[in-house]
Design an enzyme around this catalytic site. Structure first.
Site, PDB file in Angstrom:
ATOM      1  N   LEU A 133     -11.085  26.431 -12.328  1.00 24.99           N
ATOM      2  CA  LEU A 133     -10.910  25.407 -11.340  1.00 24.99           C
ATOM      3  C   LEU A 133     -11.457  24.109 -11.606  1.00 24.99           C
ATOM      4  O   LEU A 133     -10.763  23.151 -11.552  1.00 24.99           O
ATOM      5  CB  LEU A 133     -11.202  25.689  -9.807  1.00 24.99           C
ATOM      6  N   HIS A 173     -22.048   9.493  -8.644  1.00 22.98           N
ATOM      7  CA  HIS A 173     -21.425  10.642  -8.502  1.00 22.98           C
ATOM      8  C   HIS A 173     -19.754  10.318  -8.450  1.00 22.98           C
ATOM      9  O   HIS A 173     -19.234  11.401  -8.168  1.00 22.98           O
ATOM     10  CB  HIS A 173     -22.022  11.321  -7.282  1.00 22.98           C
TER      11      HIS A 173
END
Length: 751
Positions: free
Chosen positions: A17, A689
């Protein structure tokens, strides 16, 4: 008796994934291919759990990024700024997770926080005045239908309404009670649609119930559930808790018209005591008896002793929490059998549940005896000298002299830094070339000299770039490091490393926690070589970069045969040796990261000090207590909630502390001011992030907000965290804006 799990890892056995999603982010594939990969993974995992003999299989525990974010989309708790963008549903979803910057708009990612006492991070949803709570996603229904089409009747999983409201942020003037009616109505609509599809049970995850509950929080929980359970639409309702016990609300829980209750018998200190008072015969108890957070084999004799004391008539054996927090399987590892027999990853924990079920049913005596023999044998011996060192520690070993105020003056005289000094947290982008070269060296395809030349070239390039941009305190970039914990563990005794032991940290970010196998000591200097080299290439100070003992412990799979405190002190003594070697090599500034300080903080405030802070904070002080007064000690703390432990953080006695702050809108600054925080601080001025580059003037406004609450002589300017996962182009553009904003702010102060 039957068996179940709370959730299963979703990245895939080989991180399928992750890699597919990253291709989608890079524009190499479209939504259809990403969604197809996800569908294939779900099918594989459901069937794996079924074939392992687990009776009840969950669905909707899968996520493309985060289950809390999934729930926010289900309930339409999506900021208007994102809803107004001309994006697909999936693009909006990732915009909230990672931010979006493109031709269709510019939005910042939602805040990110630690998921209770784990290293997983969740996206913090926000309720606004315009928020219209309603059913807005079909993911939970689609995934139930997928499984049903394969002949599997799953139990859909959903973050419970109370926990969702507890974890969310609220626009000023709003609180959870403003949204109870809409939340209840929407959950009941979910119940109804699942029942129409043929579901029999729904699992509502309510881990917030294991925390200290104020009277108003308890009242909120009961109000929600009394309304919700008034019409269950024909479904059985399982309220699932984990990460602790429900002492504040146990009596109320068993009195509610729920059909089943999941309790944690691993981390729940009082769980057995609570159920010993009685458990209703008309309810099912899901007993979390197999540890979902650590990788050691289950001691069947201990588990059976607990199960024998549980008075419930209807019992399901389960994991203590989702298996999201452990690696996929030991089958992909290369440990010797004498070692791997002690480990149970997610797949092996399925077998442990089945084995316990067999033994309880009166069979499996050979399985039980083999397990007893495993735990009866001595696994590792004791390092007597190390034990004696720890036993001989006194208060003086944890105390740095002189006091901070005097050190602050001496360090200013030595370092000659400007106001608002600029720096980064440590790492620079680790490109595909960096990773490939490190792998080639590890496989023997590159000589040590060739690898050193490669690292020196990268360090030279980034040192020169930092000087040209105008940073005040430089870093060497950490190109030699694969991971901030594993790199240190490789140079410490007592550590083992998996080959494929990946665990999801946030989004598609996986970490591979090392395993503490035995006593920990330093084998050799770890960071001195490259820190010294970087310092030799510039006249500006270069920070030595270390990972602190609490973070090394918290980001490893810890031993269960000795206390976490003892393990941490072993690591602290090892890192102390590294600190002193860096200082002896002429490194003036040493950063000892405690990114995960809060991670193992007990969820109940009454346990904070005796069970954790009373030894975790001294362990950090032990590391730096004997450095010279004019050596400046920094530390860094990542995404979490620190406002309630500010005094403890100040008590770490570091000279400079940098915090994640940008995604949390600098809320920590108010508490720093209120607590008269003495340590110099570097609140992160932009979010690393996210691939998003701060807009023009954005960092300037952030610095202005910081200086409104913290004296300029106490402030450092830095990003939120290390830049390892970012691209070079976005990193350099963002850092140039950071330095320019700091210069502009200095001019304002001077004027």
């Amino acid at each position: 008796m039957t068996t179940s799990i709370i959730g299963f890892p979703r990245l895939g056995e080989f991180r399928e994934l992750k890699f597919t999603t990253e291709k989608y982010f890079r524009g190499e594939i479209g939504e259809a291919e990403l969604l197809e990969t996800a569908k294939d993974l779900r099918s594989k995992h459901w069937n794996l759990v079924k074939e392992a003999g687990i009776s009840e299989i969950p669905s909707n525990d899968f996520s493309h990024y985060d289950n809390v974010l999934d729930t926010a989309f289900l309930l339409n708790v999506v900021p208007k700024a994102v809803q107004d963008l001309a994006l697909t549903d999936l693009e909006r979803y990732f915009a909230l997770a990672r931010g979006y910057q493109g031709e269709k708009g510019d939005v910042r990612a939602l805040p990110m926080k630690k998921w209770f006492n784990t290293n997983y991070h969740y996206i913090v949803p926000k309720f606004e005045k315009e928020t219209d709570v309603r059913l807005a996603s079909h993911k939970i229904f689609d995934e139930f239908a997928e499984a049903k089409a394969q002949g599997l009747l799953t139990r859909p999983v959903l973050i419970g309404p109370f926990t969702f409201l507890q974890l969310a942020d609220y626009e000023e003037g709003l609180d959870a009670t403003d949204f109870v009616e809409g939340i209840v109505a929407t959950y009941q609509e979910v119940f109804a649609r699942l029942a129409e599809l043929g579901a029999e049970t729904i699992q509502l995850d309510e881990p917030s119930l294991v925390k200290d509950l104020a009277a108003e929080e308890k009242a909120l929980f009961l109000d929600i559930y009394n309304r919700l359970l008034a019409d269950k639409k024909g479904l059985s309702v399982l309220v699932q808790t984990y990460f602790g016990d429900v002492r504040d609300v146990y009596a109320d829980l068993i009195a509610l018209p729920i059909d089943a209750l999941g309790l944690d018998f691993v981390e729940g200190k009082k769980t057995l005591e609570l159920v010993s008072t009685g458990f209703p015969s008309d309810k099912v108890l899901y007993a979390g008896i197999v540890n979902g957070k650590n990788i050691w084999r289950n001691d069947y004799a201990k588990s059976l002793a607990i199960l024998e004391q549980i008075p419930a008539e209807n019992l399901v054996l389960s994991t203590s929490c989702s298996l999201l927090h452990v690696p996929f399987t030991t089958a992909n590892e290369e440990f010797e059998e004498t070692i791997v027999q002690h480990f149970a990853f997610a797949v092996e924990k399925l077998a442990e549940l089945r084995n316990l079920d067999t033994i309880v049913a009166g069979g499996g005596q050979e399985i039980l005896e083999t397990n007893k023999a495993l735990f009866a044998a001595e696994r590792v011996g004791e390092n007597a000298d190390l034990s004696a060192r720890i036993a001989g520690l006194t208060d003086a070993d944890y105390t740095r002299l002189p006091a901070f105020a005097e050190r602050e003056v001496l360090q200013a005289e030595r370092l000659h830094l400007p106001e608002l000094p600029t720096t980064t947290i440590g790492s620079f982008p680790q490109t595909a070339e960096v990773r490939a070269t490190r792998l080639a060296f590890r496989k023997g395809d590159l000589s040590a000299q060739e690898y050193d030349d490669f690292l020196a070239k990268h360090i030279d390039e980034w040192i020169k770039w930092q000087e040209e941009v105008g940073f005040d305190v430089l870093v060497h970039g950490e190109f030699e490091r694969n991971d901030m914990v594993e790199y240190f563990g490789q140079n410490l005794s007592g550590y083992l490393f998996s080959k494929n032991g990946w665990v999801q940290s946030y989004g598609m970010r996986g970490v591979k926690p090392p395993i503490i196998w035995g006593d920990v000591t330093r084998l050799q200097p770890i960071t001195v070589k490259w820190s010294s080299y970087a310092q030799s290439r510039t006249t500006k100070p270069v920070k030595g970069m270390l990972t602190g003992p609490v973070t090394i412990l918290n980001w490893s799979f810890p031993r269960e045969d000795i206390s976490i405190k003892e393990s941490t002190l072993q690591i602290a003594l090892a890192i102390k040796e590294e600190v002193l070697d860096l200082e002896a090599a002429g490194i003036k500034i040493i950063q000892i990261d405690e990114a995960a300080l809060r991670e193992k903080l007990p969820l109940r405030r009454s346990d904070w000090y005796e069970d954790y802070l009373d030894w975790a904070i001294p362990a950090f002080r032990l590391v730096h207590s004997t450095v010279a007064p004019d050596t400046q000690i920094h530390t860094h703390m990542c995404y979490s909630e620190f406002t309630d432990i500010i005094p403890a953080i100040d008590n770490m006695d570091a000279d400079v502390i940098s915090f994640e702050a940008s995604r949390s809108n600098l809320v920590i600054l108010d508490e720093l001011k209120a607590q008269n925080f003495q340590t110099q601080v570097g609140p992160g001025v932009y979010d690393i992030h996210s691939p998003r580059v701060p807009a023009e003037g954005e960092i300037d406004h952030t610095i202005e907000a910081i200086l409104a609450k913290v004296p300029s002589r106490k402030v450092w300017i830095n990003p939120d965290c290390g830049l390892k996962t970012r691209g070079i182009k976005e990193t350099r553009k963002s850092l140039v804006r950071l330095v320019e904003a700091a210069r502009a702010a200095r001019q304002t102060i001077t004027d």
